[in-house]
Design an enzyme around this catalytic site. Structure first.
Site, PDB file in Angstrom:
ATOM      1  CE  LYS A  33      57.076  -8.266  -5.631  1.00  0.00           C
ATOM      2  NZ  LYS A  33      55.617  -8.449  -5.769  1.00  0.00           N
ATOM      3  CG  ASP A  60      54.538  -6.302  -8.345  1.00  0.00           C
ATOM      4  OD1 ASP A  60      54.330  -6.008  -9.527  1.00  0.00           O
ATOM      5  OD2 ASP A  60      54.738  -7.479  -7.951  1.00  0.00           O
ATOM      6  CG  LEU A  61      49.351  -2.355  -6.724  1.00  0.00           C
ATOM      7  CD1 LEU A  61      48.495  -1.187  -6.259  1.00  0.00           C
ATOM      8  CD2 LEU A  61      48.977  -3.613  -5.949  1.00  0.00           C
ATOM      9  CE  LYS A  62      53.215  -8.905 -11.521  1.00  0.00           C
ATOM     10  NZ  LYS A  62      53.423  -8.902 -10.077  1.00  0.00           N
ATOM     11  CG  ASP A  65      41.541  -1.059 -17.702  1.00  0.00           C
ATOM     12  OD1 ASP A  65      40.979  -0.811 -18.782  1.00  0.00           O
ATOM     13  OD2 ASP A  65      40.920  -1.400 -16.672  1.00  0.00           O
ATOM     14  CB  ILE A  66      41.670   1.538 -22.000  1.00  0.00           C
ATOM     15  CG1 ILE A  66      40.818   2.156 -20.877  1.00  0.00           C
ATOM     16  CG2 ILE A  66      40.926   0.370 -22.648  1.00  0.00           C
ATOM     17  CD1 ILE A  66      39.540   2.810 -21.378  1.00  0.00           C
ATOM     18  N   PRO A  67      44.510   3.003 -21.907  1.00  0.00           N
ATOM     19  CG  PRO A  67      45.576   3.690 -23.880  1.00  0.00           C
ATOM     20  CD  PRO A  67      44.447   2.843 -23.379  1.00  0.00           C
ATOM     21  CB  THR A  69      41.553   2.864 -17.130  1.00  0.00           C
ATOM     22  OG1 THR A  69      40.359   3.192 -17.834  1.00  0.00           O
ATOM     23  CG2 THR A  69      41.213   2.210 -15.823  1.00  0.00           C
ATOM     24  CB  THR A 124      59.745 -14.805 -13.411  1.00  0.00           C
ATOM     25  OG1 THR A 124      58.934 -14.332 -12.339  1.00  0.00           O
ATOM     26  CG2 THR A 124      60.672 -13.719 -13.832  1.00  0.00           C
ATOM     27  CD  GLN A 195      58.851 -16.774  -9.666  1.00  0.00           C
ATOM     28  OE1 GLN A 195      58.609 -16.751 -10.872  1.00  0.00           O
ATOM     29  NE2 GLN A 195      58.677 -15.714  -8.900  1.00  0.00           N
ATOM     30  N   GLY A 215      61.208 -13.144  -2.563  1.00  0.00           N
ATOM     31  CA  GLY A 215      60.110 -13.362  -1.630  1.00  0.00           C
ATOM     32  C   GLY A 215      60.340 -14.580  -0.768  1.00  0.00           C
ATOM     33  NE  ARG A 216      57.104 -18.089  -3.471  1.00  0.00           N
ATOM     34  CZ  ARG A 216      56.457 -18.476  -4.565  1.00  0.00           C
ATOM     35  NH1 ARG A 216      55.529 -19.399  -4.499  1.00  0.00           N
ATOM     36  NH2 ARG A 216      56.743 -17.932  -5.741  1.00  0.00           N
TER      37      ARG A 216
HETATM   38  O1  C5P Z   1      58.474 -15.715  -3.583  1.00  0.00           O
HETATM   39  P1  C5P Z   1      59.132 -15.260  -4.851  1.00  0.00           P
HETATM   40  O2  C5P Z   1      60.595 -14.897  -4.676  1.00  0.00           O
HETATM   41  O3  C5P Z   1      58.887 -16.180  -6.013  1.00  0.00           O
HETATM   42  O4  C5P Z   1      58.373 -13.882  -5.160  1.00  0.00           O
HETATM   43  C1  C5P Z   1      58.537 -13.154  -6.355  1.00  0.00           C
HETATM   44  C2  C5P Z   1      57.687 -11.926  -6.287  1.00  0.00           C
HETATM   45  O5  C5P Z   1      57.868 -11.196  -7.501  1.00  0.00           O
HETATM   46  C3  C5P Z   1      56.191 -12.170  -6.167  1.00  0.00           C
HETATM   47  O6  C5P Z   1      55.668 -11.136  -5.343  1.00  0.00           O
HETATM   48  C4  C5P Z   1      55.648 -12.015  -7.577  1.00  0.00           C
HETATM   49  O7  C5P Z   1      54.357 -11.459  -7.602  1.00  0.00           O
HETATM   50  C5  C5P Z   1      56.630 -11.012  -8.173  1.00  0.00           C
HETATM   51  N1  C5P Z   1      56.805 -11.080  -9.622  1.00  0.00           N
HETATM   52  C6  C5P Z   1      57.238 -12.216 -10.278  1.00  0.00           C
HETATM   53  N2  C5P Z   1      57.376 -12.222 -11.641  1.00  0.00           N
HETATM   54  C7  C5P Z   1      57.122 -11.126 -12.354  1.00  0.00           C
HETATM   55  C8  C5P Z   1      56.691  -9.968 -11.698  1.00  0.00           C
HETATM   56  C9  C5P Z   1      56.554  -9.975 -10.311  1.00  0.00           C
HETATM   57  O8  C5P Z   1      57.514 -13.228  -9.628  1.00  0.00           O
HETATM   58  N3  C5P Z   1      57.306 -11.110 -13.651  1.00  0.00           N
END
Ligand code: C5P
Length: 238
Positions: A33, A60-62, A65-67, A69, A124, A195, A215-216
């Site tokens: 990701k 994952d750039l989330k 904005d308006i439709p 764009t 989350t 989280q 991630g972490r």
């Molecule tokens: O380090 P960790 O396991 O918490 O990373 C979770 C990843 O998922 C991060 O990159 C975070 O931006 C992404 N994410 C999230 N919750 C969401 C959408 C994406 O934690 N609802």
């Protein structure tokens, strides 16, 4: 073959850190990701490099904005060749529908594969205090997640990002084909960090998640490859 259900979040801002982790994880991890920290600092070359390493990419750039764009933004991102793109469901039905329709039209016109498009439901990291602070205290977080998932489904999106705690409810209301991508994964005993609505890898899979974003717990581990392998073993045991 690597289990594509594990997506490792590359939340770095230096390209060298990305290369080191991807090389260290080797063949055990296929899906990565790329989020805003990395994309805003390194740019499209990180996607190109991951593709050259035969990896799959959730960009994952989330978008929110308006439709028009969001639709235009997704079409630009499609050309990078990522496998999954995303938008915020909070952008509403019209935004999601126009964005998904335009993306599919454009991929057909250019004859290139269309990435999956999924929607963020409720982050989350959001806990009950944050939720109430935003003025939503009359609705339960899990009810809103399911509502967003149904909205995304009816707008023609391929799936959603949600907490593993809500995966079961989403699976029940949106059917077997709907993709559920769950961050907020924490193996037993690991640090929660920022989280809130978390689960273990096996609980997420049992509840119906198709992909786990981690991630972490991998990146910050003393031995990231071992941490990834343990998570993969836990997934396989379900
Ligand atoms: O380090 P960790 O396991 O918490 O990373 C979770 C990843 O998922 C991060 O990159 C975070 O931006 C992404 N994410 C999230 N919750 C969401 C959408 C994406 O934690 N609802």
């Amino acid at each position: 073959m690597a289990d594509e259900r594990l997506i490792v979040a590359l939340d770095f801002h230096r390209f060298d850190d990305v290369k080191n982790l991807v090389n260290e994880l080797g063949d055990s991890v296929k899906f990565y990701k790329v989020g805003m920290e990395l994309f805003y600092s390194v740019g499209a070359q990180v996607v190109e490099w991951l593709k050259s390493q035969d990896k799959k990419i959730f960009l994952d750039l989330k978008l929110h904005d308006i439709p028009n764009t969001v639709a235009g933004g997704l079409c630009s991102l499609m050309n990078l060749g990522a496998d999954i793109l995303n938008v915020h469901a909070a952008g509403g039905f019209t935004m999601m529908k126009i964005a998904a329709d335009k993306l599919r039209e454009e991929s057909a016109r250019q004859n290139i594969p269309c990435p999956k498009i999924i929607a963020i439901t409720v982050l989350t990291s959001i806990n009950q205090t944050d939720w109430n602070g935003m003025g939503y205290d009359l609705i339960k977080i899990s009810d809103q997640v399911v509502r967003f998932a149904k909205l995304a489904n009816s707008a023609g999106l391929d799936g959603v990002v949600a907490s593993p705690q809500e995966a079961k409810l989403i699976r029940e209301s949106c059917g077997e084909k709907f993709l559920i991508v769950t961050p907020g994964i924490r193996p037993a005993g690991s640090d929660i960090n920022d989280q809130s609505r978390i689960s273990t890898p096996s609980a997420a899979i049992k509840n119906g998640a198709n992909y786990l974003v981690v991630g972490r717990p991998i990146r910050a581990a003393e031995n990231p490859k071992l941490a990834a392998q343990k998570i993969l073993e836990e997934i396989h045991e379900v």
